[in-house]
Design a protein around this motif. Structure first.
Motif, PDB file in Angstrom:
ATOM      1  N   MET A 127       0.851  -1.181   0.000  1.00 41.31           N
ATOM      2  CA  MET A 127       0.000   0.000   0.000  1.00 41.31           C
ATOM      3  C   MET A 127       0.890   1.235   0.000  1.00 41.31           C
ATOM      4  O   MET A 127       1.825   1.339   0.789  1.00 41.31           O
ATOM      5  CB  MET A 127      -0.919   0.023   1.220  1.00 41.31           C
ATOM      6  CG  MET A 127      -1.760   1.293   1.313  1.00 41.31           C
ATOM      7  SD  MET A 127      -2.690   1.371   2.848  1.00 41.31           S
ATOM      8  CE  MET A 127      -3.903   0.091   2.536  1.00 41.31           C
ATOM      9  N   VAL A 128       0.583   2.173  -0.889  1.00 40.81           N
ATOM     10  CA  VAL A 128       1.351   3.414  -0.991  1.00 40.81           C
ATOM     11  C   VAL A 128       0.392   4.582  -0.841  1.00 40.81           C
ATOM     12  O   VAL A 128      -0.635   4.643  -1.529  1.00 40.81           O
ATOM     13  CB  VAL A 128       2.082   3.520  -2.344  1.00 40.81           C
ATOM     14  CG1 VAL A 128       3.081   4.665  -2.332  1.00 40.81           C
ATOM     15  CG2 VAL A 128       2.779   2.215  -2.688  1.00 40.81           C
ATOM     16  N   VAL A 141       5.034  10.472   2.303  1.00 40.31           N
ATOM     17  CA  VAL A 141       4.679   9.216   1.654  1.00 40.31           C
ATOM     18  C   VAL A 141       4.687   8.098   2.685  1.00 40.31           C
ATOM     19  O   VAL A 141       5.520   8.079   3.591  1.00 40.31           O
ATOM     20  CB  VAL A 141       5.657   8.878   0.507  1.00 40.31           C
ATOM     21  CG1 VAL A 141       5.354   7.506  -0.095  1.00 40.31           C
ATOM     22  CG2 VAL A 141       5.592   9.953  -0.576  1.00 40.31           C
ATOM     23  N   MET A 142       3.738   7.172   2.535  1.00 37.26           N
ATOM     24  CA  MET A 142       3.688   5.966   3.365  1.00 37.26           C
ATOM     25  C   MET A 142       3.864   4.743   2.471  1.00 37.26           C
ATOM     26  O   MET A 142       3.253   4.642   1.407  1.00 37.26           O
ATOM     27  CB  MET A 142       2.344   5.859   4.088  1.00 37.26           C
ATOM     28  CG  MET A 142       2.114   4.505   4.778  1.00 37.26           C
ATOM     29  SD  MET A 142       0.445   4.337   5.472  1.00 37.26           S
ATOM     30  CE  MET A 142       0.550   5.474   6.855  1.00 37.26           C
ATOM     31  N   LEU A 143       4.709   3.819   2.909  1.00 36.10           N
ATOM     32  CA  LEU A 143       4.840   2.513   2.272  1.00 36.10           C
ATOM     33  C   LEU A 143       4.493   1.459   3.316  1.00 36.10           C
ATOM     34  O   LEU A 143       5.139   1.389   4.364  1.00 36.10           O
ATOM     35  CB  LEU A 143       6.266   2.278   1.762  1.00 36.10           C
ATOM     36  CG  LEU A 143       6.781   3.180   0.642  1.00 36.10           C
ATOM     37  CD1 LEU A 143       8.247   2.871   0.350  1.00 36.10           C
ATOM     38  CD2 LEU A 143       5.948   2.989  -0.617  1.00 36.10           C
ATOM     39  N   ARG A 168       7.165   6.877  11.294  1.00 38.30           N
ATOM     40  CA  ARG A 168       6.054   6.673  12.209  1.00 38.30           C
ATOM     41  C   ARG A 168       4.984   5.823  11.526  1.00 38.30           C
ATOM     42  O   ARG A 168       5.134   5.471  10.344  1.00 38.30           O
ATOM     43  CB  ARG A 168       5.484   8.020  12.651  1.00 38.30           C
ATOM     44  CG  ARG A 168       5.194   8.988  11.522  1.00 38.30           C
ATOM     45  CD  ARG A 168       4.749  10.353  12.013  1.00 38.30           C
ATOM     46  NE  ARG A 168       4.346  11.224  10.910  1.00 38.30           N
ATOM     47  CZ  ARG A 168       5.107  12.116  10.335  1.00 38.30           C
ATOM     48  NH1 ARG A 168       6.345  12.300  10.757  1.00 38.30           N
ATOM     49  NH2 ARG A 168       4.667  12.852   9.335  1.00 38.30           N
ATOM     50  N   ASP A 169       3.902   5.530  12.222  1.00 39.39           N
ATOM     51  CA  ASP A 169       2.872   4.662  11.648  1.00 39.39           C
ATOM     52  C   ASP A 169       1.756   5.445  10.971  1.00 39.39           C
ATOM     53  O   ASP A 169       0.706   4.890  10.649  1.00 39.39           O
ATOM     54  CB  ASP A 169       2.296   3.717  12.701  1.00 39.39           C
ATOM     55  CG  ASP A 169       1.568   4.447  13.819  1.00 39.39           C
ATOM     56  OD1 ASP A 169       1.695   5.685  13.908  1.00 39.39           O
ATOM     57  OD2 ASP A 169       0.876   3.771  14.613  1.00 39.39           O
ATOM     58  N   ARG A 223      -4.277  13.188  10.252  1.00 35.27           N
ATOM     59  CA  ARG A 223      -3.353  12.059  10.361  1.00 35.27           C
ATOM     60  C   ARG A 223      -3.956  10.861   9.631  1.00 35.27           C
ATOM     61  O   ARG A 223      -5.112  10.495   9.859  1.00 35.27           O
ATOM     62  CB  ARG A 223      -3.133  11.683  11.829  1.00 35.27           C
ATOM     63  CG  ARG A 223      -2.522  12.790  12.676  1.00 35.27           C
ATOM     64  CD  ARG A 223      -2.163  12.259  14.046  1.00 35.27           C
ATOM     65  NE  ARG A 223      -1.879  13.326  14.997  1.00 35.27           N
ATOM     66  CZ  ARG A 223      -1.338  13.145  16.185  1.00 35.27           C
ATOM     67  NH1 ARG A 223      -1.018  11.919  16.580  1.00 35.27           N
ATOM     68  NH2 ARG A 223      -1.119  14.162  16.992  1.00 35.27           N
ATOM     69  N   LEU A 224      -3.175  10.233   8.775  1.00 37.47           N
ATOM     70  CA  LEU A 224      -3.643   9.087   8.002  1.00 37.47           C
ATOM     71  C   LEU A 224      -2.839   7.847   8.354  1.00 37.47           C
ATOM     72  O   LEU A 224      -1.613   7.825   8.200  1.00 37.47           O
ATOM     73  CB  LEU A 224      -3.522   9.360   6.496  1.00 37.47           C
ATOM     74  CG  LEU A 224      -4.198  10.625   5.946  1.00 37.47           C
ATOM     75  CD1 LEU A 224      -4.046  10.676   4.438  1.00 37.47           C
ATOM     76  CD2 LEU A 224      -5.656  10.697   6.350  1.00 37.47           C
ATOM     77  N   TRP A 225      -3.525   6.808   8.850  1.00 42.95           N
ATOM     78  CA  TRP A 225      -2.908   5.509   9.069  1.00 42.95           C
ATOM     79  C   TRP A 225      -3.144   4.645   7.832  1.00 42.95           C
ATOM     80  O   TRP A 225      -3.843   5.060   6.892  1.00 42.95           O
ATOM     81  CB  TRP A 225      -3.503   4.855  10.306  1.00 42.95           C
ATOM     82  CG  TRP A 225      -2.974   5.430  11.593  1.00 42.95           C
ATOM     83  CD1 TRP A 225      -1.958   4.940  12.362  1.00 42.95           C
ATOM     84  CD2 TRP A 225      -3.408   6.626  12.259  1.00 42.95           C
ATOM     85  NE1 TRP A 225      -1.740   5.747  13.460  1.00 42.95           N
ATOM     86  CE2 TRP A 225      -2.614   6.793  13.419  1.00 42.95           C
ATOM     87  CE3 TRP A 225      -4.378   7.589  11.990  1.00 42.95           C
ATOM     88  CZ2 TRP A 225      -2.762   7.856  14.298  1.00 42.95           C
ATOM     89  CZ3 TRP A 225      -4.540   8.655  12.859  1.00 42.95           C
ATOM     90  CH2 TRP A 225      -3.738   8.786  13.998  1.00 42.95           C
ATOM     91  N   PHE A 226      -2.616   3.438   7.815  1.00 43.33           N
ATOM     92  CA  PHE A 226      -2.744   2.626   6.604  1.00 43.33           C
ATOM     93  C   PHE A 226      -4.205   2.276   6.319  1.00 43.33           C
ATOM     94  O   PHE A 226      -4.601   2.109   5.165  1.00 43.33           O
ATOM     95  CB  PHE A 226      -1.885   1.345   6.706  1.00 43.33           C
ATOM     96  CG  PHE A 226      -2.532   0.213   7.471  1.00 43.33           C
ATOM     97  CD1 PHE A 226      -3.356  -0.693   6.833  1.00 43.33           C
ATOM     98  CD2 PHE A 226      -2.319   0.064   8.834  1.00 43.33           C
ATOM     99  CE1 PHE A 226      -3.953  -1.740   7.536  1.00 43.33           C
ATOM    100  CE2 PHE A 226      -2.902  -0.967   9.538  1.00 43.33           C
ATOM    101  CZ  PHE A 226      -3.722  -1.870   8.887  1.00 43.33           C
ATOM    102  N   ASP A 227      -5.039   2.182   7.354  1.00 47.05           N
ATOM    103  CA  ASP A 227      -6.430   1.791   7.153  1.00 47.05           C
ATOM    104  C   ASP A 227      -7.397   2.966   7.245  1.00 47.05           C
ATOM    105  O   ASP A 227      -8.612   2.769   7.348  1.00 47.05           O
ATOM    106  CB  ASP A 227      -6.830   0.716   8.158  1.00 47.05           C
ATOM    107  CG  ASP A 227      -6.623   1.139   9.610  1.00 47.05           C
ATOM    108  OD1 ASP A 227      -6.028   2.210   9.841  1.00 47.05           O
ATOM    109  OD2 ASP A 227      -7.052   0.389  10.502  1.00 47.05           O
ATOM    110  N   THR A 228      -6.892   4.194   7.204  1.00 45.66           N
ATOM    111  CA  THR A 228      -7.751   5.365   7.260  1.00 45.66           C
ATOM    112  C   THR A 228      -8.397   5.609   5.901  1.00 45.66           C
ATOM    113  O   THR A 228      -7.712   5.651   4.883  1.00 45.66           O
ATOM    114  CB  THR A 228      -6.945   6.623   7.650  1.00 45.66           C
ATOM    115  OG1 THR A 228      -6.354   6.424   8.931  1.00 45.66           O
ATOM    116  CG2 THR A 228      -7.841   7.848   7.705  1.00 45.66           C
TER     117      THR A 228
END
Length: 454
Positions: free
Chosen positions: A197-198, A207-209, A265-266, A278-283
């Protein structure tokens, strides 16, 4: 066999029908589903079994083309399931989406003339801020083939994802090959890597990976994990969240049993309408920030929030609409059944120094009742339900509550039409419908609408 495309189905595929004689000489209808065809086109197709009631196939040749047909720029288009309309110029797509919304209203007996032209994008490419890529059993990273969730199209590029997302994704793909890591086999339930997930904030650049795997990054995987950390932190400083998430469940979902934060961070920070989230992977967050900003602006323009009013934001999620409205009303209550989203909404309100909000993790109808009992009836109500719509019971509950104005944000014109039709019996009038294109080159279209109490 020659077929004429008379309409598109809900997935954007061309539909045609031909009549054939069976062995008894009786006429039988054969329904054809033809991807990559457009309304009004005449196509040559190969029918393998005319005795079937329906068949799906690509056109062998376009005999008479729609005047809005164009060359698809993506090398993966013919196989990839990410886009369905790259062969249709953007003006043609927008017109079709406007007509689609009008037809949905007409089907429930409402006036289609109040539907405005769909608001498109100046640049309908690289618009997505979130993508989920899948690993094949051999370790190739890509997207599913159209209509085949067992086959992965190896990724060379993606023209709808943000450019930084694509670059980081390609780096992960090279890392997988360097360590000869296996992908997950959905049939045998064996293999290591499942999804990548990106996420990218176009506002903050963060960016989140998030890498989903069946094993933790320890033991014999520790060296590979360290190499991934070095690659990403050295070459992609904008990656503020690098995670390895363990998921051994058979269900093919991006979920976490255990999360390892490899770097950063997560969560990542994103911004919309001047507010930080704030956005987490499941937001859940709007995946097209440019057009999502237009949704917020339209909702504010239609809703006309006043500083002495109370407001309910139904299906509020993490507060995408709640925060800009809360800054303009006396009190705002957000209702959402997903508890993690409510916790995020509360945190987002505090982060943005908004202290006139109440957020409840409740079923929609129960939440409305609870809010009414605690601080009375709302003057303004905003509703942003999932694709399945709010449903008749929720809409009738809203109608009985009699808010002065209702702003409906929809991602499905058909459920939007049936939902809003429920409010007519309570004295509401659908005054304006503005479609907005959040997903160019796909069938999806959003709407913002205003209903007022007569």
């Amino acid at each position: 066999m020659v077929a004429k495309i008379d309409h598109l189905d809900g997935k954007g595929n061309g539909q045609a029908a031909i009549w054939r004689e069976n062995e008894l000489g009786n006429l039988r209808k054969l329904k054809l589903i033809i991807p990559q065809s457009l309304p009004g086109e005449t196509v040559q197709v190969t029918v393998d079994d005319p005795s079937m009631r329906w068949q799906k196939m690509l056109p062998d040749e376009i005999l008479v083309a729609n005047p809005d047909r164009t060359e698809a720029p993506c090398p993966h288009f013919e196989l990839c399931g990410g886009c369905v309309w790259q062969h249709w110029n953007y003006e043609g797509q927008l017109k079709y989406k406007t007509d689609y919304v009008k037809k949905a209203l007409q089907n429930v007996g409402m006036n289609p003339d109040i539907v405005l032209d769909t608001i498109g994008m100046e640049d309908p490419w690289h618009y997505r801020n979130k993508m989920e890529f899948t690993f094949s059993p051999g370790g190739d990273l890509g997207l599913h083939e159209q209509g085949n969730f067992r086959k992965i199209i190896p990724l060379e590029t993606c023209l709808i994802a943000g450019r930084n997302m694509v670059d980081a994704t390609m780096e992960v793909g090279e890392w997988v090959k360097a360590f000869d890591l296996s992908g997950y086999n959905k049939d045998t339930h064996e293999g290591l890597l499942r999804h990548l997930m990106v996420r990218e904030s176009f506002a903050t650049g963060e960016v989140m990976l998030a890498l989903f795997a069946t094993k933790a990054p320890i033991g014999d995987l520790a060296a590979a994990a360290e190499d991934l950390i070095e690659r990403i932190t050295k070459n992609y400083p904008n990656v503020k969240s690098l995670m390895w998430i363990v998921n051994t469940d058979i269900a093919d979902r991006t979920q976490s049993e255990e999360t390892f934060v490899l770097a950063g961070r997560d969560f990542i920070y994103d911004e919309m309408a001047g507010y930080r989230y704030r956005l987490w992977f499941d937001t859940f967050f709007q995946t097209n920030p440019v057009q999502a900003q237009k949704l917020v602006d339209l909702a504010l323009e239609m809703g006309k929030p006043q500083e002495d009013e109370k407001m309910i934001d139904l299906f509020c999620g993490v507060g995408t609409f709640s925060l800009p409205f809360a800054a303009r009303v006396k009190e705002l209550a957000g209702i959402e059944i997903v508890e993690t989203s409510i916790e995020s909404a509360k945190r987002n309100a505090v982060d943005n120094d908004l202290h006139n909000t109440t957020f409840l993790a409740r079923d929609a109808r129960k939440g409305i009742d609870e809010i009414h009992e605690s601080w009375g009836l709302a003057d303004l109500l905003l509703i942003d339900p999932p694709r399945s719509g709010a449903g008749g019971k929720v809409m009738r509950r809203i109608g009985r509550a009699q808010p002065k104005r209702i702003v409906y944000v929809s991602c499905n014109p058909e459920t939007f039409a049936t939902d809003t039709a429920e409010l007519l019996q309570f004295g509401y009038k659908l005054q304006q419908v503005q479609p907005v294109d959040l997903f160019p080159h796909t069938v999806h279209v959003e709407c913002v609408a205003l209903l007022i109490k007569n």
